[in-house]
Design a protein around this motif. Structure first.
Motif, PDB file in Angstrom:
ATOM      1  N   SER A   1      -4.872   3.679  12.308  1.00 40.10           N
ATOM      2  CA  SER A   1      -5.443   2.358  11.885  1.00 40.10           C
ATOM      3  C   SER A   1      -6.900   2.107  12.304  1.00 40.10           C
TER       4      SER A   1
ATOM      5  N   THR B   1      -0.481   6.720   9.235  1.00 35.23           N
ATOM      6  CA  THR B   1      -0.917   5.433   9.032  1.00 35.23           C
ATOM      7  C   THR B   1      -2.333   5.380   9.227  1.00 35.23           C
TER       8      THR B   1
ATOM      9  N   ARG C   1      -4.753   2.947   7.339  1.00 31.53           N
ATOM     10  CA  ARG C   1      -5.125   1.616   7.028  1.00 31.53           C
ATOM     11  C   ARG C   1      -6.552   1.285   7.415  1.00 31.53           C
ATOM     12  N   ASN C   2      -7.594   1.146   6.615  1.00 32.88           N
ATOM     13  CA  ASN C   2      -9.007   0.573   7.022  1.00 32.88           C
ATOM     14  C   ASN C   2      -9.526   1.699   7.849  1.00 32.88           C
TER      15      ASN C   2
ATOM     16  N   ASP D   1      -0.125   6.140   4.489  1.00 29.93           N
ATOM     17  CA  ASP D   1      -0.379   4.903   4.279  1.00 29.93           C
ATOM     18  C   ASP D   1      -2.082   4.605   4.399  1.00 29.93           C
TER      19      ASP D   1
ATOM     20  N   HIS E   1      -4.142   2.030   2.580  1.00 32.79           N
ATOM     21  CA  HIS E   1      -4.608   1.118   2.303  1.00 32.79           C
ATOM     22  C   HIS E   1      -5.817   0.622   2.743  1.00 32.79           C
TER      23      HIS E   1
END
Length: 214
Positions: free
Chosen positions: A81, A99, A101-102, A119, A121
């Motif tokens: 992340s 993960t 994300r961003n 993920d 996102h």
């Protein structure tokens, strides 16, 4: 490419230095290293060689992995992340349930990478190469995929709501039960793309209908 000037380092040495407060490991060679289930948050691995490394369930939040070589690396359930992965090489890497994300993956190479259930996102994948990648059931909502190469990618069951697909290459990509809610298709070439079995809600269509695109 002569970029691994820092030489080789084993997992124990890196962890010892990291625990002592050191964060700069730019250009280090960690080929085949095993660093699973450890915390390396905020580490600088700019242009490091991590080819075929095992980093499963490792905390790499906020890491600098710009231009790092992670070819065929194992990053199962790894937390990346907020990391910077611009121009990173993740070809054929295992990123199942990772993960991301961003994460900034601008111009990253993810050819044939396994991103099932990952993920992503709000990640930036603009101009990234995802040819042949498996993105089945991945969360790509809010992702910037402008100019990305998704040729032959598997997007079965993936969530692409409000994703930017402008000028992305979708040739031979697999769409089945894919959530495309809120996507603007006005700058997407849908020639030969079959979207019959996708989920649509609030999409912006090009002049011809999606039915014709199939």
């Amino acid at each position: 490419m002569e970029i691994w000037k820092a030489g080789c380092m084993d997992a124990n040495e890196l962890l010892k230095r990291y625990c002592a407060g050191e964060r700069n490991f730019a250009q280090v060679s960690l080929h085949l290293v095993h660093l699973g289930e450890v915390c390396l948050a905020g580490i600088n691995l700019n242009r490091a060689n991590l080819a075929s490394a095992t980093l499963s369930q490792t905390n790499l939040r906020g890491a600098n992995l710009i231009e790092a070589n992670l070819t065929a690396a194992t990053l199962w359930r790894t937390d990346l992340s907020g990391s910077n992965l611009i121009l990173v090489n993740l070809k054929a890497a295992n990123l199942i349930r990772a993960t991301l994300r961003n994460v900034d993956l601008h111009k990253a190479s993810l050819m044939k990478a396994d991103l099932r259930l990952a993920d992503l996102h709000d990640a930036d994948l603009s101009s990234a190469n995802l040819a042949g990648a498996d993105l089945s059931y991945a969360n790509l909502s809010g992702v910037n995929l402008a100019g990305a190469n998704l040729t032959g990618a598997n997007l079965t069951g993936a969530k692409l709501s409000n994703t930017d697909l402008s000028h992305a290459s979708l040739a031979k990509a697999i769409f089945c039960k894919t959530d495309l809610s809120g996507v603007d298709f006005t700058k997407v070439d849908l020639t030969g793309v079959d979207l019959h079995y996708c989920l649509f809600n609030g999409v912006t269509l090009p002049e011809r209908s999606l039915i014709e695109a199939g």
